[in-house]
Design an enzyme around this catalytic site. Structure first.
Site, PDB file in Angstrom:
ATOM      1  N   ARG A 147       7.783   4.008  -5.399  1.00 38.58           N
ATOM      2  CA  ARG A 147       7.345   3.280  -4.210  1.00 38.58           C
ATOM      3  C   ARG A 147       8.063   3.898  -3.005  1.00 38.58           C
ATOM      4  O   ARG A 147       8.908   4.757  -3.154  1.00 38.58           O
ATOM      5  CB  ARG A 147       7.646   1.781  -4.345  1.00 38.58           C
ATOM      6  N   GLY A 148       7.682   3.391  -1.812  1.00 43.80           N
ATOM      7  CA  GLY A 148       8.226   3.999  -0.603  1.00 43.80           C
ATOM      8  C   GLY A 148       7.264   5.090  -0.165  1.00 43.80           C
ATOM      9  O   GLY A 148       6.835   5.921  -0.991  1.00 43.80           O
ATOM     10  N   ALA A 149       6.924   5.071   1.132  1.00 44.88           N
ATOM     11  CA  ALA A 149       5.833   5.924   1.605  1.00 44.88           C
ATOM     12  C   ALA A 149       5.976   7.413   1.233  1.00 44.88           C
ATOM     13  O   ALA A 149       5.047   7.999   0.662  1.00 44.88           O
ATOM     14  CB  ALA A 149       5.682   5.738   3.110  1.00 44.88           C
ATOM     15  N   ARG A 165      -2.647   2.704  -3.387  1.00 47.86           N
ATOM     16  CA  ARG A 165      -2.004   1.801  -2.414  1.00 47.86           C
ATOM     17  C   ARG A 165      -2.538   2.125  -1.022  1.00 47.86           C
ATOM     18  O   ARG A 165      -2.552   3.296  -0.623  1.00 47.86           O
ATOM     19  CB  ARG A 165      -0.475   1.934  -2.469  1.00 47.86           C
ATOM     20  N   GLN A 175      13.059  -5.511  -2.758  1.00 51.40           N
ATOM     21  CA  GLN A 175      13.491  -4.110  -2.668  1.00 51.40           C
ATOM     22  C   GLN A 175      14.853  -3.973  -1.983  1.00 51.40           C
ATOM     23  O   GLN A 175      15.593  -3.038  -2.248  1.00 51.40           O
ATOM     24  CB  GLN A 175      12.468  -3.273  -1.888  1.00 51.40           C
ATOM     25  N   ASP A 211       5.640   2.616   6.877  1.00 53.45           N
ATOM     26  CA  ASP A 211       4.599   3.104   5.950  1.00 53.45           C
ATOM     27  C   ASP A 211       3.447   3.764   6.698  1.00 53.45           C
ATOM     28  O   ASP A 211       2.712   4.579   6.135  1.00 53.45           O
ATOM     29  CB  ASP A 211       4.082   1.965   5.088  1.00 53.45           C
ATOM     30  N   ASN A 243       5.387  -1.788   8.271  1.00 54.49           N
ATOM     31  CA  ASN A 243       6.470  -1.694   7.289  1.00 54.49           C
ATOM     32  C   ASN A 243       6.437  -2.967   6.448  1.00 54.49           C
ATOM     33  O   ASN A 243       5.598  -3.859   6.670  1.00 54.49           O
ATOM     34  CB  ASN A 243       7.820  -1.504   7.988  1.00 54.49           C
ATOM     35  N   LYS A 244       7.328  -3.056   5.512  1.00 53.51           N
ATOM     36  CA  LYS A 244       7.356  -4.180   4.569  1.00 53.51           C
ATOM     37  C   LYS A 244       7.292  -5.528   5.281  1.00 53.51           C
ATOM     38  O   LYS A 244       7.902  -5.713   6.327  1.00 53.51           O
ATOM     39  CB  LYS A 244       8.639  -4.065   3.737  1.00 53.51           C
TER      40      LYS A 244
END
Ligand code: MRU
Length: 390
Positions: free
Chosen positions: A53-55, A90, A203, A244, A254-255
């Site tokens: 995960r993570g862009a 995603r 996270q 992201d 972002n998150k």
């Protein structure tokens, strides 16, 4: 530019030169599990289930997914099928689309017989580019920490608030938002990081706390709702988060929960910075709130939490009444006017179209993102323009 990274951990090629190894992030911090990906379907599954995960890491995993696909079918049809499968994994992190487009552009003109080796080479280049890019982001962000330290006038460490994991686990190198923290720590600058837990998947609590702790960086985990309180009490010098997708005018997805932190930071005149590589900019979009697709994930991530029991065994428990309705928007968009500055591999700029254009002069609004040039591909010197005043 040859750059070493702080740990070999998020994604690497096995000794056979074709199997892709990943650290399963759904098991951290409780267990260190390595998964071996041998098919494009497994790569897609790893992205969907957030084992990776993570862009930036999503982008590079997808690139290796294409390489795995080429081993089975390197025809045009095989390429198209891999692209279709991976792009659907995603929706918010634009690095995924960027990496897949770059792979397609690179492989399409080639003879199918050489596409597999070319795909591995190109994906590996993306991997090492990401390491160099993180390092450059870290160097630019470090200056902000240095100036925050001056303002502290010897009264203690620079207190940084971060959200989610924009760390080395979400990239191949030092992370984006965490890169300045690692470099500051390395340089002996005292910092303390408030790590926001980041429900529903935690996270922050699970991943950022784990990786910063491993590096010996002082940190404290707080619940997401504590951010406003900490900012109000003057306990935060700087907010530093990742992204992201960033639009051409500087809006940043972002998150989920990032937007609330930006609002609170603005209210309390605390600088709010977003760190990301050029590959996270979507030059085709101008209005992040209206245009960035927001991933909606399973409601189960809201109604249940996963953790380790006292025996160390991973367990999932329900925290809501059974059958209750729940909604799980995974990201939110922070409008540019709430952002003090954007930290990229090319420098720090205002969150405006002019600021981004200044750092990326080769782009035009509306175009697809070009290949980044922080490291050995760099043609332009890193530069900075003053971020907005707070
Ligand atoms: O859903 P995730 O865990 O993939 O979301 C990650 C983030 O929001 C990060 O802040 C962002 O991707 C930057 S990672 C260097």
């Amino acid at each position: 530019m040859s750059v070493s990274k702080p740990f070999d951990g998020t994604l690497w090629l096995a000794k056979d030169g074709t199997t892709v190894c990943i650290l399963d992030q759904t098991r951290l911090p409780h267990e260190t599990v390595v998964r071996r990906l041998t098919t494009v379907a497994q790569a897609a599954e790893a992205i969907v289930t957030m084992q990776v995960r993570g862009a930036p890491l999503i982008g590079v995993t997808a690139a290796f997914g294409v390489a795995l696909a080429m081993r089975k079918d390197s025809s045009d049809r095989g390429m198209a099928a891999a692209h279709e499968l991976l792009i659907a994994t995603r929706p918010t992190a634009v690095n995924l689309r960027w990496a897949l487009d770059a792979m397609r552009e690179h492989l399409a003109p080639l003879d199918p017989n050489v596409r597999t080796s070319a795909a591995y080479a190109e994906a590996s280049r993306m991997l090492s580019d990401d390491i160099a890019t993180n390092r450059a982001i870290g160097q630019h962000g470090l200056r902000l920490i240095q100036s925050a330290l001056k303002k502290r006038r010897g009264t203690g460490p620079v207190r940084i608030l971060t959200h989610c994991n924009a760390g080395r686990l979400g990239t191949l190198g030092w992370g984006t938002a965490t890169a300045p923290m690692y470099l500051a720590h390395e340089a002996g600058i005292p910092i303390h990081v408030w790590v926001s837990e980041t429900r529903p998947r935690n996270q922050g609590a699970a991943l950022t706390a784990w990786e910063l702790g491993q590096a010996g960086i002082p940190l404290t985990v707080v619940v997401d709702n504590a951010a406003g309180h900490l900012l109000q009490r003057g306990l935060v010098d700087l907010v530093l988060v990742g992204a992201d997708r960033v639009t051409a005018n500087g809006d940043a997805a972002n998150k989920i929960g990032t937007y609330l932190k930006a609002l609170a930071a603005k209210a309390h005149r605390v600088p709010f910075y977003v760190a990301f590589p050029g590959t996270t900019i979507d030059w085709t979009l101008r209005d992040g709130v209206r245009e960035i697709p927001i991933e909606e994930r399973s409601a189960r991530e809201v109604t249940h939490v996963v953790g380790a029991s006292s025996t160390g065994r991973l367990a999932e428990v329900r925290v809501t009444p059974e059958g209750v309705a729940a909604r799980n928007d995974a990201f939110d968009v922070t409008p540019a006017h709430l952002i003090t500055g954007l930290i990229t591999e090319r420098g720090v700029c205002r969150a405006t179209a002019a600021g981004l254009k200044h750092l990326f002069p080769e782009t035009t609004i509306g175009m697809k993102s070009p290949r980044p040039s922080a490291g050995r591909r760099s043609k332009s010197k890193p530069k900075s323009i003053k971020p907005a005043r707070h």
